[in-house]
Design an enzyme around this catalytic site. Structure first.
Site, PDB file in Angstrom:
ATOM      1  N   ASN A  49       7.132  -3.127  11.562  1.00 24.51           N
ATOM      2  CA  ASN A  49       7.487  -3.874  10.362  1.00 24.51           C
ATOM      3  C   ASN A  49       8.931  -3.581   9.997  1.00 24.51           C
ATOM      4  O   ASN A  49       9.434  -2.490  10.271  1.00 24.51           O
ATOM      5  CB  ASN A  49       6.590  -3.477   9.187  1.00 24.51           C
ATOM      6  N   HIS A  62       2.375   3.055  -1.467  1.00 19.85           N
ATOM      7  CA  HIS A  62       1.344   2.258  -0.808  1.00 19.85           C
ATOM      8  C   HIS A  62       0.603   3.046   0.263  1.00 19.85           C
ATOM      9  O   HIS A  62       1.137   3.980   0.846  1.00 19.85           O
ATOM     10  CB  HIS A  62       1.973   1.036  -0.115  1.00 19.85           C
ATOM     11  N   LYS A  72       2.479   6.161   9.869  1.00 19.76           N
ATOM     12  CA  LYS A  72       3.728   5.405   9.966  1.00 19.76           C
ATOM     13  C   LYS A  72       4.847   6.307  10.478  1.00 19.76           C
ATOM     14  O   LYS A  72       4.907   7.485  10.139  1.00 19.76           O
ATOM     15  CB  LYS A  72       4.141   4.860   8.593  1.00 19.76           C
ATOM     16  N   TYR A 132       9.580   0.360  10.322  1.00 21.95           N
ATOM     17  CA  TYR A 132       8.514   1.330  10.536  1.00 21.95           C
ATOM     18  C   TYR A 132       7.459   0.832  11.512  1.00 21.95           C
ATOM     19  O   TYR A 132       7.157  -0.343  11.602  1.00 21.95           O
ATOM     20  CB  TYR A 132       7.877   1.775   9.225  1.00 21.95           C
ATOM     21  N   ASP A 170       3.594  -3.747  -7.813  1.00 22.40           N
ATOM     22  CA  ASP A 170       3.702  -2.287  -7.841  1.00 22.40           C
ATOM     23  C   ASP A 170       3.738  -1.709  -9.244  1.00 22.40           C
ATOM     24  O   ASP A 170       3.321  -0.572  -9.462  1.00 22.40           O
ATOM     25  CB  ASP A 170       4.945  -1.828  -7.066  1.00 22.40           C
TER      26      ASP A 170
END
Length: 183
Positions: A49, A62, A72, A132, A170
Site C-alpha cells: 500500500n 488503525h 506491516k 507499507y 478517525d
C-alpha cells in the site's frame, strides 16, 4: 541490514545497508529471507500500500482484528513522519505502550509492526509518500481503531495541537480504554 528490536517485543526498526558513490546510492529495501532471519518470524507479505499526505496529517490509529490481523513493514519514500506502533496484545507485558520512530526518505529506516498492534503516523514535512507491506489482505469488516490523541496513550505526534489534519472517520474512534473495555 541491521535490525533493532524496540521495547515492544516483535516490533523492529530496520536499517538497510546503503551503498553510495558519485552516481547516487543503492540499497536492498526488502529481502524475505534476511527479514525473517532478523525478526525471527516467518512473515510473508501479500499486499503493498502507498499513501500521500500533506504536512500535519495524522493517519491512525488503525488495525484489523481477528483472522484478518495484519503485520506491516512501513517506510517513507518522500518526506518525513513520526510512525507510531501501539501494543494492543492483551496478554503482552507491554500492552498499551507505544513506540514512536522518526522515518524519512533520508534515513531509510523501516518499522516492522507485528500483528496485534495499532498503527499510525503523522507527517512532519511539507508532504510525505508512505509505503507499507502487509502480510494479510485488507478486510473492511475487520477494521478497528483508536483515537489518535487518546489521553491514556500520551503520544507525541510532533504536531502542534489544533493544527493536525485528521479524517472524519478517525476523529470519532474510541479511546484505547473504551475499545478494550468493550472486548
Amino acid at each position: 541490514m541491521k535490525a533493532t528490536e524496540t521495547k515492544l517485543k516483535g516490533c523492529f526498526i530496520l536499517e538497510p545497508r546503503k551503498f553510495e558513490d558519485e552516481r547516487g546510492y543503492f540499497f536492498e529495501s526488502f529481502n524475505e529471507k534476511i527479514f525473517n532471519e532478523l525478526t525471527q518470524t516467518t512473515t510473508h507479505f501479500v499486499q503493498d500500500n502507498q499513501s500521500y499526505s500533506a504536512k500535519g496529517v495524522i493517519r491512525g490509529l488503525h488495525a484489523q482484528g481477528g483472522e484478518h490481523a495484519q503485520a506491516k513493514l512501513v517506510r517513507v519514500l518522500k518526506g518525513e513522519v513520526i510512525d507510531v506502533a501501539v501494543d494492543a496484545r492483551i496478554e503482552s507485558p507491554t500492552f498499551g505502550q507505544h513506540v514512536a520512530v522518526h522515518l524519512s526518505a533520508e534515513n531509510n529506516k523501516q518499522l516492522f509492526i507485528p500483528r496485534g498492534f495499532l498503527h499510525g503516523f503523522s507527517v512532519l514535512s511539507d508532504d510525505a509518500v508512505f509505503f507499507y507491506k502487509c502480510d494479510n489482505f485488507y478486510n473492511k469488516e475487520s477494521e478497528q481503531g483508536v483515537l489518535y490523541n487518546a489521553p491514556e496513550l500520551n503520544i507525541d505526534w510532533g504536531i502542534e495541537a489544533g493544527t493536525e489534519i485528521v479524517s472524519e472517520k478517525d476523529i470519532i474512534l474510541p479511546t484505547f480504554n473504551e475499545l478494550f473495555q468493550k472486548q
